[in-house]
Scaffold this motif. Structure first.
Motif, short mmCIF file in Angstrom:
data_model
loop_
_atom_site.label_atom_id
_atom_site.label_comp_id
_atom_site.label_asym_id
_atom_site.label_seq_id
_atom_site.Cartn_x
_atom_site.Cartn_y
_atom_site.Cartn_z
N ARG A 254 -1.99 -0.96 59.09
CA ARG A 254 -1.16 -0.96 57.88
C ARG A 254 0.30 -0.61 58.15
N GLN A 255 0.61 0.12 59.22
CA GLN A 255 2.02 0.45 59.50
C GLN A 255 2.79 -0.78 59.99
N HIS A 256 2.10 -1.83 60.41
CA HIS A 256 2.75 -3.06 60.87
C HIS A 256 2.87 -4.11 59.78
N LEU A 257 2.37 -3.83 58.60
CA LEU A 257 2.36 -4.80 57.52
C LEU A 257 3.62 -4.72 56.68
N VAL A 258 4.04 -5.84 56.12
CA VAL A 258 5.17 -5.89 55.21
C VAL A 258 4.68 -5.45 53.84
N LYS A 259 5.35 -4.47 53.27
CA LYS A 259 4.97 -3.98 51.94
C LYS A 259 5.98 -4.52 50.93
N ALA A 260 5.57 -5.52 50.18
CA ALA A 260 6.46 -6.15 49.20
C ALA A 260 6.61 -5.24 47.99
N PRO A 261 7.82 -5.14 47.44
CA PRO A 261 7.99 -4.32 46.24
C PRO A 261 7.30 -4.95 45.04
N HIS A 262 6.81 -4.10 44.16
CA HIS A 262 6.11 -4.57 42.97
C HIS A 262 7.12 -4.87 41.87
N ASN A 263 6.87 -5.92 41.12
CA ASN A 263 7.67 -6.24 39.96
C ASN A 263 6.82 -5.91 38.73
N ARG A 264 7.00 -4.73 38.20
CA ARG A 264 6.14 -4.23 37.13
C ARG A 264 6.23 -5.08 35.86
N ALA A 265 7.37 -5.71 35.59
CA ALA A 265 7.51 -6.49 34.37
C ALA A 265 6.58 -7.71 34.40
N VAL A 266 6.32 -8.22 35.57
CA VAL A 266 5.44 -9.38 35.67
C VAL A 266 3.99 -8.96 35.64
N VAL A 267 3.69 -7.80 36.22
CA VAL A 267 2.31 -7.35 36.31
C VAL A 267 1.74 -6.98 34.96
#
Length: 167
Positions: A101-114
């Motif tokens: 998991r430390q090598h994975l890209v963590k995309a930011p969440h867009n709460r308005a869409v969720v």
């Protein structure tokens, strides 16, 4: 069966956008490969992502042949071993994701869409679930009030509800 069903509904639904988040080099670029004669090659990110998805779906299709092993295990050993094979493979995949998991890209969440705005939900409820009355333009013209959600969010929610009705 229950655990395999949860995996099918959760992991498989989330893995497709997860794969897209992991490949970040979408814009075309020139690259020289180490084993080439020095010529530059254009790497198209969209085609590369398409190739990644092709490999993913081919691996899934090849993996679907595991029914051969599960039927054999069920016949020779029992149902527990048959379902245990699928569960073990899911556990191995989960362990690899957690370990790396430390090598994975963590995309930011867009709460308005969720999730739509709480105020939009309340306005729809107060309007007797007549969704058009929750439109910011309708609210401004008929009730003279500014609302906290945008027209774009309202349009997205309307489309989603329409799709859910169709499904």
């Amino acid at each position: 069966m229950f655990l395999i069903g949860i995996e099918g509904g959760s992991f498989r639904a989330g893995i497709v956008p997860f794969i897209a988040d992991q490949y970040t080099a979408i814009t075309p670029r020139l690259e020289m490969f180490p084993d080439s004669d020095g010529t530059l090659v254009e790497v198209d990110g969209v085609l590369t992502l398409q190739y990644i998805y092709n490999v993913y779906y081919w691996a899934g299709n090849v993996g679907s042949l595991s029914w051969i092993a599960t039927v054999y295990l069920e016949k020779r050993v029992g149902f527990a071993a048959s379902y245990g094979l699928g569960m073990a493979l899911i556990a191995i995949a989960t362990a690899f994701l957690v370990a790396g998991r430390q090598h994975l890209v963590k995309a930011p969440h867009n709460r308005a869409v969720v999730s739509p705005s709480k105020d939009l939900n309340i306005a729809t409820f107060k309007a007797g679930f007549r969704l058009y009355e929750a439109d910011p333009t309708y609210q401004l013209e008929n009730h003279r009030r500014q609302v906290s959600w945008s027209t774009e969010l309202f349009a997205d929610v309307s489309k989603t509800i329409g799709l859910l009705r169709m499904l």
